[in-house]
Scaffold this motif. Structure first.
Motif, PDB file in Angstrom:
ATOM      1  N   SER A  30      31.780 105.720  22.355  1.00 57.96           N
ATOM      2  CA  SER A  30      30.670 104.780  22.414  1.00 57.96           C
ATOM      3  C   SER A  30      29.632 105.071  21.333  1.00 57.96           C
ATOM      4  O   SER A  30      28.765 104.239  21.087  1.00 57.96           O
ATOM      5  CB  SER A  30      30.040 104.731  23.812  1.00 57.96           C
ATOM      6  OG  SER A  30      29.999 105.982  24.399  1.00 57.96           O
ATOM      7  N   HIS A  31      29.745 106.241  20.676  1.00 56.42           N
ATOM      8  CA  HIS A  31      28.846 106.477  19.546  1.00 56.42           C
ATOM      9  C   HIS A  31      29.470 106.137  18.211  1.00 56.42           C
ATOM     10  O   HIS A  31      28.861 106.301  17.166  1.00 56.42           O
ATOM     11  CB  HIS A  31      28.362 107.926  19.559  1.00 56.42           C
ATOM     12  CG  HIS A  31      27.212 108.098  20.489  1.00 56.42           C
ATOM     13  ND1 HIS A  31      27.406 108.168  21.842  1.00 56.42           N
ATOM     14  CD2 HIS A  31      25.877 108.133  20.285  1.00 56.42           C
ATOM     15  CE1 HIS A  31      26.232 108.278  22.424  1.00 56.42           C
ATOM     16  NE2 HIS A  31      25.280 108.245  21.514  1.00 56.42           N
ATOM     17  N   ASP A  36      25.063  98.447  16.886  1.00 54.27           N
ATOM     18  CA  ASP A  36      23.987  99.267  17.435  1.00 54.27           C
ATOM     19  C   ASP A  36      23.896  99.000  18.939  1.00 54.27           C
ATOM     20  O   ASP A  36      23.629  97.877  19.360  1.00 54.27           O
ATOM     21  CB  ASP A  36      22.681  98.874  16.729  1.00 54.27           C
ATOM     22  CG  ASP A  36      21.507  99.652  17.273  1.00 54.27           C
ATOM     23  OD1 ASP A  36      21.724 100.487  18.168  1.00 54.27           O
ATOM     24  OD2 ASP A  36      20.385  99.413  16.800  1.00 54.27           O
ATOM     25  N   LEU A  60      18.480 106.626  23.144  1.00 58.05           N
ATOM     26  CA  LEU A  60      19.249 106.686  21.898  1.00 58.05           C
ATOM     27  C   LEU A  60      18.448 107.307  20.761  1.00 58.05           C
ATOM     28  O   LEU A  60      18.993 107.556  19.685  1.00 58.05           O
ATOM     29  CB  LEU A  60      19.718 105.287  21.497  1.00 58.05           C
ATOM     30  CG  LEU A  60      20.727 104.668  22.457  1.00 58.05           C
ATOM     31  CD1 LEU A  60      20.933 103.203  22.156  1.00 58.05           C
ATOM     32  CD2 LEU A  60      22.049 105.406  22.387  1.00 58.05           C
ATOM     33  N   ILE A  64      21.725 114.059  19.467  1.00 61.77           N
ATOM     34  CA  ILE A  64      22.988 113.628  20.056  1.00 61.77           C
ATOM     35  C   ILE A  64      23.440 114.537  21.195  1.00 61.77           C
ATOM     36  O   ILE A  64      23.947 114.062  22.214  1.00 61.77           O
ATOM     37  CB  ILE A  64      24.065 113.514  18.952  1.00 61.77           C
ATOM     38  CG1 ILE A  64      25.274 112.713  19.448  1.00 61.77           C
ATOM     39  CG2 ILE A  64      24.524 114.837  18.451  1.00 61.77           C
ATOM     40  CD1 ILE A  64      25.571 111.549  18.573  1.00 61.77           C
ATOM     41  N   GLN A  67      21.660 113.626  24.278  1.00 62.48           N
ATOM     42  CA  GLN A  67      22.221 112.400  24.852  1.00 62.48           C
ATOM     43  C   GLN A  67      23.476 112.710  25.656  1.00 62.48           C
ATOM     44  O   GLN A  67      23.685 112.181  26.737  1.00 62.48           O
ATOM     45  CB  GLN A  67      22.569 111.413  23.740  1.00 62.48           C
ATOM     46  CG  GLN A  67      21.370 110.813  23.058  1.00 62.48           C
ATOM     47  CD  GLN A  67      21.817 109.735  22.078  1.00 62.48           C
ATOM     48  OE1 GLN A  67      22.721 108.974  22.351  1.00 62.48           O
ATOM     49  NE2 GLN A  67      21.170 109.696  20.926  1.00 62.48           N
ATOM     50  N   TYR A  68      24.321 113.620  25.088  1.00 60.68           N
ATOM     51  CA  TYR A  68      25.563 113.935  25.787  1.00 60.68           C
ATOM     52  C   TYR A  68      25.282 114.651  27.099  1.00 60.68           C
ATOM     53  O   TYR A  68      25.861 114.324  28.139  1.00 60.68           O
ATOM     54  CB  TYR A  68      26.483 114.788  24.898  1.00 60.68           C
ATOM     55  CG  TYR A  68      27.721 115.220  25.630  1.00 60.68           C
ATOM     56  CD1 TYR A  68      28.697 114.284  25.978  1.00 60.68           C
ATOM     57  CD2 TYR A  68      27.916 116.538  26.039  1.00 60.68           C
ATOM     58  CE1 TYR A  68      29.820 114.644  26.678  1.00 60.68           C
ATOM     59  CE2 TYR A  68      29.040 116.912  26.744  1.00 60.68           C
ATOM     60  CZ  TYR A  68      29.989 115.964  27.065  1.00 60.68           C
ATOM     61  OH  TYR A  68      31.099 116.325  27.781  1.00 60.68           O
TER      62      TYR A  68
END
Lengths: 340, 279
Positions: A30-31, A36, A60, A64, A67-68
């Protein structure tokens, strides 16, 4: 005993590692989207401020790895994110669609097991005779037919030309769904004593279940035939034959149990594949399950929903794998002595 | 010795059927490509949705385009795409799998774990998720199919390499100071190639099915591409009135896949001594 506990603990650890890995994959995919996600979530024609707000709301703008971590923490709480199209929690929507797919996959599995065990046994017992060749050709055809084609062929023949089965959906329009107990309409209707509804549901179930079964039957029958052939050449089967037992008794009492071990493993995975691979079938038959849900999600670029389904498929796959492993350990005495 | 024996065996019935299927598809495609008077994209609205006739053997589509010509132009696309896909899978398998087996243990273990994880998502689901993320299109669909299928090849190549690594000629080469890449290229790759070839040929059918399925659900080749899955998807919209539109492209998939699947079995029987020895 301790060995056994350790073996099971190892399996469970592997299971958890697989789930974490699967979450890494869905997160990475999904990244990787060229679009966007914030813009997708905000909708077409949203102003830059709204997109920026959405980016902040979805987290977002964070690093990263954060986010994970947030993603995995959410997953652990059963939070698969919100669907972009409906704004509802993805997990709720997936669980609402799941019973229809489970019903379809179970019906297909029953057909697959029945057809592959009988025809596999008949083929192995008549090794290299015409019936054996016929089964082999049929299994090759099954492995070569795209699901969409068998689905359309079945609709054309049994739905349109003969008019024996409805073209799609889970129930006729004028039939009310029975109160959900198991979520499987056929079972629920029978439990409620409404056999007219059960028959209607079965008629709707028939073609999609046969479609799924056609695709997976070939692999199953090949596997069982080969496993049975292997066993039939072993000494204990020879001895049974020399003792004058009937071929049928030899096949059922002596040869089938060991042949069923690899078959059970494969069937577990086939069931998981059916749950996941029902996408095309459900789309054609307008079957309101996980596959149809995913198709709509794909059409709407609803990535939380697509990734939710992917993750769910991985969870089902890993769970069934684990379950089958444990089951084999229980029913096959050889695995026990090996581990101890 | 056994090798000459297997080659001396008469062609099996399934090999004949494989040859017949592939020949039929080839002939039909040659006809559509070379002799057919119709271009695959020649629109003729007076002939729209015509059933199979002497003029249009497979009928026409909603724009009056000749279906046989379109299917024929889809054939090289389908075959080239699937052969390229399994070749890429086999190449990735030999390179990553071979390197993994020769690499330090922790690298090997983590690579294999990664393969297990990718294999834990049903291949078609993973391919769909990837194709959806990459965006629709034939090339993206193939990338997705490669990513979903390559882990199986990597595992296979790695296990084969592990077995080879202990062979005297490999150890001799290593003790003579050969680099990992040299060993991989000159000792491992040639020796595991037959096994990878068997795997690749047997997999072509599966790849054709996966690509067609992606095309059918709209994630693969896009109309007006004559890719068979995409053709069948357009045909589905007219299915209740015009059966031929979806049926013929699907039939092309069945014949081609059947041909390659049986060919895969034949190659397996011919090259794999363990299988050939079995009755």
């Amino acid at each position: 005993m301790r060995e056994r506990v350790r073996a099971i603990a190892g399996r469970v650890a592997g299971f958890l590692a697989t789930l974490i890995g699967a979450s890494l994959i869905t997160f990475a995919i999904s990244h990787l989207i060229p679009n966007d996600p914030a813009r997708l979530a905000a909708g077409d024609g949203a102003s830059p401020e709204v997109v920026a707000q959405m980016r902040e709301r979805l987290g977002l703008d964070q690093p990263i790895w954060e986010q994970y971590l947030r993603y995995v923490a959410g997953l652990a709480r059963g939070d698969f994110g919100l669907s972009i199209r409906s704004g509802e929690p993805v997990l709720d929507e997936l669980l609402r669609a799941a019973p229809a797919t489970i019903e379809l996959a179970l019906a297909a599995l029953i057909l697959i097991v029945a057809a592959s065990l009988t025809l596999g046994a008949v083929a192995a017992m008549n090794h290299n005779k015409p019936i054996d060749h016929a089964v082999r050709v049929a299994s090759a055809l099954s492995l070569s037919t795209p699901t969409f084609w068998s689905a359309l062929a079945l609709i054309g023949i049994f739905g349109v030309a003969l008019g024996w089965a409805p073209l799609g959906g889970r129930l006729s329009v004028d039939v009310d769904a029975p109160a959900a107990i198991t979520g499987l309409v056929v079972v629920d209707a029978a439990l409620a004593g409404r056999f007219d509804i059960a028959v209607d549901a079965l008629a709707h179930l028939a073609l999609p279940a046969v479609t799924l079964a056609i695709a997976a039957w070939g692999g199953a029958v090949r596997l069982f035939r080969a496993a049975l052939l292997d066993v039939l050449q072993q000494d204990f089967v020879r001895r049974a034959r020399a003792a004058g037992l009937s071929p049928w008794r030899i096949a059922t009492r002596y040869a089938a149990p060991p042949a069923l071990v690899p078959y059970t493993t494969a069937m577990g995975l086939t069931f998981a594949d059916l749950l996941g691979g029902a996408v095309v079938t459900e789309m054609i038959f307008n079957w309101p399950g996980l596959g149809a849900y995913t198709m709509q999600a794909i059409a709407g670029l609803d990535f939380p929903a697509i990734m939710g389904f992917t993750l769910l498929a991985a969870v089902v796959y890993a769970s069934i794998n684990l379950l089958v492993d444990v089951l084999i350990g229980v029913i096959d005495p050889r695995t026990r002595s090996q581990r101890a | 010795m056994t090798h000459s024996l297997t080659l001396a065996r008469p062609l099996s019935a399934s090999t004949m059927i494989a040859a017949a299927c592939l020949l039929l598809v080839t002939l039909a495609c040659l006809f559509g490509l070379v002799w057919s008077p119709f271009a695959p994209d020649a629109i003729d609205l007076s002939q729209r949705l015509s059933p199979p006739t002497a003029r249009h053997w497979f009928g026409t589509d909603e724009l009056g385009r000749d279906l046989l010509a379109r299917i024929a132009h889809g054939a090289p696309l389908t075959v080239a795409a699937s052969v390229a896909t399994v070749s890429a899978c086999a190449g990735l398998g030999v390179f990553i799998g071979g390197a993994s087996a020769l690499a330090p243990r922790w690298v090997d273990a983590s690579l294999m774990r990664a393969c297990d994880i990718m294999l834990s998502i049903p291949a078609l689901v993973l391919a769909m998720a990837l194709a959806a993320a990459l965006g629709p299109g034939l090339v993206n669909a193939l990338v997705a199919v490669i990513a979903a299928r390559a882990p199986a090849y990597v595992r296979l190549a790695r296990n084969q390499t592990l077995a080879l690594r202990r062979e005297a000629f490999v150890e001799a080469s290593v003790s003579n100071g050969a680099s990992g890449l040299y060993v991989l290229r000159h000792h491992i790759a040639p020796n595991i190639l037959p096994v990878m070839l068997i795997q690749a040929v047997s997999d072509i059918g599966g790849v054709i099915l996966a690509t067609a399925a992606l095309g059918f659900v709209g994630l693969g080749a896009q109309p007006p591409s004559p890719e068979w899955g995409a053709l069948a998807a357009s045909g589905r919209l007219f299915f209740l009135d015009c059966w031929w539109y979806a049926v013929f492209p699907g039939f092309a998939v069945v014949l081609t896949t059947l041909g390659f699947n049986l060919l895969g079995d034949a190659v397996r029987d011919g090259l794999d001594p363990r299988r050939a020895a079995r009755p």
